[in-house]
Every structure is written in structure tokens, then in C-alpha cells.
Design an enzyme around this catalytic site. Structure first.
Site, PDB file in Angstrom:
ATOM      1  N   ARG A   1      31.708  38.090  35.488  1.00  0.00           N
ATOM      2  CA  ARG A   1      32.845  38.346  34.604  1.00  0.00           C
ATOM      3  C   ARG A   1      32.691  37.664  33.247  1.00  0.00           C
ATOM      4  NH1 ARG A   1      33.553  36.506  39.407  1.00  0.00           N
ATOM      5  NH2 ARG A   1      34.469  37.814  41.056  1.00  0.00           N
TER       6      ARG A   1
ATOM      7  N   ARG B   1      39.780  30.641  43.886  1.00  0.00           N
ATOM      8  CA  ARG B   1      38.678  30.566  42.930  1.00  0.00           C
ATOM      9  C   ARG B   1      39.091  31.067  41.549  1.00  0.00           C
ATOM     10  NH1 ARG B   1      33.129  32.114  41.244  1.00  0.00           N
ATOM     11  NH2 ARG B   1      33.337  34.264  41.863  1.00  0.00           N
TER      12      ARG B   1
ATOM     13  N   ASP C   1      46.104  46.582  45.002  1.00  0.00           N
ATOM     14  CA  ASP C   1      44.915  45.806  45.365  1.00  0.00           C
ATOM     15  C   ASP C   1      44.702  45.919  46.868  1.00  0.00           C
ATOM     16  OD1 ASP C   1      46.572  43.998  46.761  1.00  0.00           O
ATOM     17  OD2 ASP C   1      46.947  42.874  44.936  1.00  0.00           O
TER      18      ASP C   1
ATOM     19  N   PRO D   1      50.541  47.711  40.747  1.00  0.00           N
ATOM     20  CA  PRO D   1      49.107  47.483  40.987  1.00  0.00           C
ATOM     21  C   PRO D   1      48.768  47.598  42.479  1.00  0.00           C
ATOM     22  CG  PRO D   1      50.067  45.708  39.653  1.00  0.00           C
ATOM     23  CD  PRO D   1      51.203  46.511  40.201  1.00  0.00           C
TER      24      PRO D   1
ATOM     25  N   LYS E   1      43.235  48.895  38.332  1.00  0.00           N
ATOM     26  CA  LYS E   1      44.061  47.865  38.965  1.00  0.00           C
ATOM     27  C   LYS E   1      44.374  46.705  38.026  1.00  0.00           C
ATOM     28  CE  LYS E   1      44.971  44.101  41.370  1.00  0.00           C
ATOM     29  NZ  LYS E   1      44.745  42.705  40.967  1.00  0.00           N
TER      30      LYS E   1
END
Length: 295
Positions: free
Chosen positions: A181, A133, A242, A240, A223
Site C-alpha cells: 500500500r 495492523r 467488506d 460498504p 469498497k
DNA sequence: CACCAGGCAAGCC
DNA sequence: GGCTTGCATGGT
């Protein structure tokens, strides 16, 4: 073995570069603008230019491009000046079975040197989202608001400029289906255009300064800022954490005992140091290939 | 239907 | 400081 490049008609051939496997580079979550194109090939756009890259018999071919674009764009984009054999040697030097396995799975990973502005917006979009996505949203952002050009008879779109996005309304931007967002994207673009956010200045900051400056941007937290440092600012020590990295680190290094992100970050800094970002990419690819920790 | 996806901001203590 | 909750959207 040293790398050699050759111009063949409108193609650039890269020979003797074993540390480059296209699915490893383009499916390890760093880049959202390249897609598979038949067997052993990917096509995508960066810095306003599109290229098809294929591989055969250990040779990598950049199709229908020029030596100028190779020298000015693709050489650095593909990080061809860096010795990944040496990086893998250092990461596995301690005999760590986890890194040995991870490097074995993703032996052809390279960290792309992507445009900062595009990386900032792309990873704002990445928050609480999934990779297909994310790619879809970024694709819509480019096809709706980027500049078009043709390559091999098809139309492709550049990543839209801050100016182009800044002039949109939230409603106009809603066509990209970015969800919550969208307001972050718009706010960021407007502040880059006004100069309140100075991306050029961030490039020359120290890593802690750059991280602080990035986290001042609405929609960018711990992150996402680490991803931008690694993928958009070339800070290879950035690690990072996640959900995938958290799972694979807990599984491989903490006997599956849940850890905080802070603990994992500190462990990684201590263990991988300057190569944290490289280690992160091998681990991310390994975790996803083997679905480590997924029920 | 609930739950999750490369988290983050805001509001609580 | 750390911890909780709501958040848009689409897929399973």
C-alpha cells in the site's frame, strides 16, 4: 431526553445522551486513532487535537479540553447533532429481527465525522488488512511524520499533511510497514499536493460523482470508496460491503447462500435506503461481536 | 507450513 | 463487462 452539556473545570460533561457508548463508537471499525485508556475511557487524536473521553453513570466526559474545541471540533466529530434514537427507530420499524438484534448490540454507535484526507489514507491502508495492523501502520505514520503535541503530560501526534507525505521517498515511507500500500499512499499524497486530486472539490460533489472521483485514486476501489464516502464525507446512505458485512448479510438475509457484492449492495440499498451507512455500522459491530459466519 | 486480514490493480477472456 | 492472480506484512 434532550442532551445537555456542562463545563466542569477543564472538562466538558455531556448529560442525557444515551445514544453514545464509547466501545461501540471506537470499536466498530470506523476510526483507527482512539485507544482504550483504563476503564470506560478512550484517548485519541483528530483534527490535530487529543482528547480523553470517559463515561460514568450515563454521563460522557471530555477531559482537559476547552469549550472552543468542543464547539469547533468534538461536537461535530462525535456527530452530537444527530438523533440516533430516531435512526434506530426507523431501522427497526419494520420489525426486522436482524436489525433489532444488531441495534441492541451496538446501541451506542455513532458515525464520526472524520477528516477527509485522513480517512482517504486510512482506508487505503485498510485494504486486505486487519484492524490491529491498520491501527499500527497509521500510528507509525503519525509518530514518524505527524506534528507532535503534549496532552496530559504525554506526547501525541497529528495525522501528517499531504505535503509532508508527498516529500518522502518510498524507502523513507517503508518505516510504517504498509507493504504494497505504500506506493498508493505516496501517489495519493503527491496528487493531492499537485492539485490533480482535489479533495475539497470532492466534498461538494454528488455522491455518485464523489465515488467516481475517489475511485480514480490509485488504491481506492469499490469498497474503500464507500468507506470514505461514509466516514469522511458524511454520506450516510453509503453501505460498504467488506468480508464481515458479506458474511453477516448472507447469514441473516440469504439463508447462508453465497451472494455477490453487487447483490448485497442492491439488497441493502432497497432495504435501508438513506440509512444504509448506519445499518452497516450496526451490522458490522454485531457481526464482529457474535463472530457471525466465522469458522 | 498454509491461510487470512474492512481489497485493489492488472491482465486475461 | 466478469473472472483470476499477485501483492507486503504479520498473526495464527
Amino acid at each position: 431526553m434532550s442532551m445537555e452539556t456542562k463545563i466542569v473545570n477543564n472538562d466538558i460533561h455531556i448529560i442525557g445522551q444515551d445514544d453514545l457508548v464509547l466501545p461501540h463508537v471506537f470499536d466498530c471499525g470506523q476510526c483507527f486513532r482512539f485507544d482504550p485508556c483504563g476503564e470506560n475511557a478512550y484517548i485519541g487524536t483528530a483534527f490535530g487535537k487529543t482528547v480523553k473521553i470517559s463515561s460514568e453513570n450515563g454521563k460522557t466526559i471530555l477531559h482537559d479540553t476547552s469549550i472552543e474545541d468542543f464547539n469547533n471540533v468534538w461536537y461535530d466529530y462525535l456527530d452530537l447533532g444527530r438523533d440516533y434514537s430516531e435512526i434506530k427507530r426507523v431501522l427497526t420499524a419494520g420489525g426486522d429481527p436482524v436489525m433489532e438484534k444488531a441495534v441492541e448490540y451496538g446501541k451506542g454507535i455513532r458515525i464520526l465525522n472524520q477528516e477527509l484526507w485522513e480517512t482517504v489514507i486510512s482506508f487505503i491502508i485498510s485494504a486486505s488488512n486487519n484492524i490491529p495492523r491498520i491501527k499500527k501502520i497509521i500510528g507509525l505514520l503519525c509518530s514518524n511524520f505527524g506534528e507532535s503535541h503534549t496532552y496530559q503530560g504525554s506526547v501525541y501526534y497529528s495525522f501528517p499533511s499531504p505535503e509532508r507525505i508527498a516529500q518522502l521517498s518510498l524507502e523513507e515511507l517503508s518505516v510504517i510497514r504498509a507493504g504494497f500500500r505504500d506506493k498508493y499512499i505516496l501517489d495519493c499524497a503527491r496528487k493531492v499536493v499537485s492539485g490533480e486530486t482535489d479533495l475539497e472539490a470532492i466534498k461538494s460533489m454528488t455522491t455518485p460523482e464523489a465515488k467516481k472521483a475517489l475511485m480514480n485514486i490509485w488504491g481506492i476501489g469499490n469498497k474503500v470508496s464507500d468507506c470514505i464516502l461514509l466516514f469522511g464525507l458524511g454520506r450516510c446512505d453509503s453501505f460498504p460491503v467488506d468480508v464481515w458485512i458479506k458474511r453477516v448479510m448472507e447469514y441473516c438475509y440469504f439463508d447462508s447462500v453465497p451472494q455477490t457484492i453487487k447483490t448485497i449492495s442492491e439488497f441493502a440499498e432497497d432495504k435501508f435506503g438513506e440509512l444504509g451507512g448506519m445499518a452497516q455500522q450496526y451490522l458490522f459491530f454485531y457481526a464482529r461481536e457474535c463472530r457471525i459466519g466465522v469458522k
